[in-house]
Scaffold this motif. Sequence first.
Motif, PDB file in Angstrom:
ATOM      1  N   ALA A  79       0.842  -1.190   0.000  1.00 11.24           N
ATOM      2  CA  ALA A  79       0.000   0.000   0.000  1.00 11.24           C
ATOM      3  C   ALA A  79       0.878   1.241   0.000  1.00 11.24           C
ATOM      4  O   ALA A  79       2.083   1.187   0.118  1.00 11.24           O
ATOM      5  N   GLY A  80       0.246   2.361  -0.095  1.00  9.42           N
ATOM      6  CA  GLY A  80       1.023   3.585  -0.064  1.00  9.42           C
ATOM      7  C   GLY A  80       0.337   4.691  -0.815  1.00  9.42           C
ATOM      8  O   GLY A  80      -0.822   4.961  -0.618  1.00  9.42           O
ATOM      9  N   PHE A  81       1.053   5.323  -1.721  1.00  7.91           N
ATOM     10  CA  PHE A  81       0.562   6.384  -2.578  1.00  7.91           C
ATOM     11  C   PHE A  81       0.375   7.703  -1.834  1.00  7.91           C
ATOM     12  O   PHE A  81      -0.501   8.478  -2.159  1.00  7.91           O
ATOM     13  N   LEU A  82       1.198   7.954  -0.806  1.00  7.14           N
ATOM     14  CA  LEU A  82       1.230   9.249  -0.145  1.00  7.14           C
ATOM     15  C   LEU A  82       2.508   9.947  -0.578  1.00  7.14           C
ATOM     16  O   LEU A  82       3.602   9.419  -0.407  1.00  7.14           O
ATOM     17  N   LYS A  83       2.374  11.130  -1.144  1.00  5.03           N
ATOM     18  CA  LYS A  83       3.548  11.835  -1.649  1.00  5.03           C
ATOM     19  C   LYS A  83       4.356  12.435  -0.505  1.00  5.03           C
ATOM     20  O   LYS A  83       3.805  13.002   0.430  1.00  5.03           O
ATOM     21  N   VAL A  84       5.670  12.282  -0.615  1.00  2.00           N
ATOM     22  CA  VAL A  84       6.587  12.805   0.393  1.00  2.00           C
ATOM     23  C   VAL A  84       7.764  13.462  -0.322  1.00  2.00           C
ATOM     24  O   VAL A  84       7.928  13.342  -1.536  1.00  2.00           O
ATOM     25  N   ARG A  85       8.591  14.126   0.462  1.00  2.00           N
ATOM     26  CA  ARG A  85       9.779  14.765  -0.092  1.00  2.00           C
ATOM     27  C   ARG A  85      10.983  13.843   0.104  1.00  2.00           C
ATOM     28  O   ARG A  85      11.257  13.392   1.216  1.00  2.00           O
ATOM     29  N   LYS A  86      11.691  13.546  -0.992  1.00  2.00           N
ATOM     30  CA  LYS A  86      12.855  12.670  -0.928  1.00  2.00           C
ATOM     31  C   LYS A  86      13.955  13.229  -1.825  1.00  2.00           C
ATOM     32  O   LYS A  86      13.697  14.032  -2.722  1.00  2.00           O
ATOM     33  N   THR A  87      15.177  12.755  -1.571  1.00  2.73           N
ATOM     34  CA  THR A  87      16.257  13.129  -2.479  1.00  2.73           C
ATOM     35  C   THR A  87      16.229  12.201  -3.687  1.00  2.73           C
ATOM     36  O   THR A  87      15.851  11.027  -3.582  1.00  2.73           O
ATOM     37  N   PRO A 121      18.013  19.294  -5.858  1.00  2.00           N
ATOM     38  CA  PRO A 121      17.003  19.562  -4.826  1.00  2.00           C
ATOM     39  C   PRO A 121      16.150  18.327  -4.575  1.00  2.00           C
ATOM     40  O   PRO A 121      16.106  17.404  -5.398  1.00  2.00           O
ATOM     41  N   GLN A 122      15.488  18.298  -3.437  1.00  2.00           N
ATOM     42  CA  GLN A 122      14.592  17.189  -3.146  1.00  2.00           C
ATOM     43  C   GLN A 122      13.384  17.236  -4.079  1.00  2.00           C
ATOM     44  O   GLN A 122      13.035  18.284  -4.623  1.00  2.00           O
ATOM     45  N   VAL A 123      12.764  16.077  -4.253  1.00  2.00           N
ATOM     46  CA  VAL A 123      11.585  15.980  -5.112  1.00  2.00           C
ATOM     47  C   VAL A 123      10.399  15.510  -4.284  1.00  2.00           C
ATOM     48  O   VAL A 123      10.562  14.855  -3.253  1.00  2.00           O
ATOM     49  N   ILE A 124       9.209  15.857  -4.737  1.00  2.00           N
ATOM     50  CA  ILE A 124       7.979  15.415  -4.080  1.00  2.00           C
ATOM     51  C   ILE A 124       7.392  14.290  -4.916  1.00  2.00           C
ATOM     52  O   ILE A 124       6.963  14.499  -6.052  1.00  2.00           O
ATOM     53  N   VAL A 125       7.405  13.089  -4.355  1.00  2.00           N
ATOM     54  CA  VAL A 125       6.974  11.906  -5.103  1.00  2.00           C
ATOM     55  C   VAL A 125       6.230  10.954  -4.181  1.00  2.00           C
ATOM     56  O   VAL A 125       6.302  11.068  -2.955  1.00  2.00           O
TER      57      VAL A 125
END
Length: 238
Positions: A79-87, A121-125
């Motif tokens: 499960a998942g599909f919550l966007k977060v900030r990652k490198t 920069p970090q990305v939101i994915v």
Amino acid sequence: MFKTQRLTALGTMAIRLPNEITNPLTTAQLSLMNIRRKIAKNNGIIPLEQLQKNLSVIEERLSEVASGIKVLQEFSTKAGFLKVRKTWQEIIDEGLLFLSDEILRKKITIHRYKDKENQLPQVIVEPNEMSEVLINLIIIAVGPLRNFHSNLYIESDFRADDEMIVTRFRSLNNPYGPLFAQTIFRPDEDSEIVTPQQFMFNVAKEIIHNNYQGTIKSKLHKDGMEIILTMPTGGNSV
């Protein structure tokens, strides 16, 4: 959105099935055929040592299949599909880690420019979704690398004017590259057969376009192929 995410996972599963299921079963089947052949050749008699050796191979391969099915089951139901900030570097690391066995088996050398990656920069994915896209693209990129000790180049840059990260996957100096890439990026329109690689490439393109407003393009070279992933960082909002 959810549909395309699951399709990406299915595409990756289609690629993984030979390694996780088919190959071990083939080895077990060959061992069983070997037992039958020796029994037929020796009037129903087979040395105990040879029998134990073949049975051990069958047992090991069936254990691999059981483990592979468990991995695929967990993979298909995550499960998942919550966007977060990652490198971006973390995402590439996860994709390469997932494929580490295949990379080691083929003795592929990965060339990365980590100094550049550290400056991105970090990305939101959505982590699972983006990992699947990266995994699919890496699988396609290493597809033509049939020779051992081949090279895969992964280079990422930041385009400041429109806040885009551009990542290039290049498998060059390989005679199989152009032919392999041709079947994926420029398939026969009259053919009704869609290969797993074509499926994965098309779904990855759809996800990047629909969910991230980015692009995935391809280039054919005389001695290889190149996949170019371009996607926005996502700005300041998660």
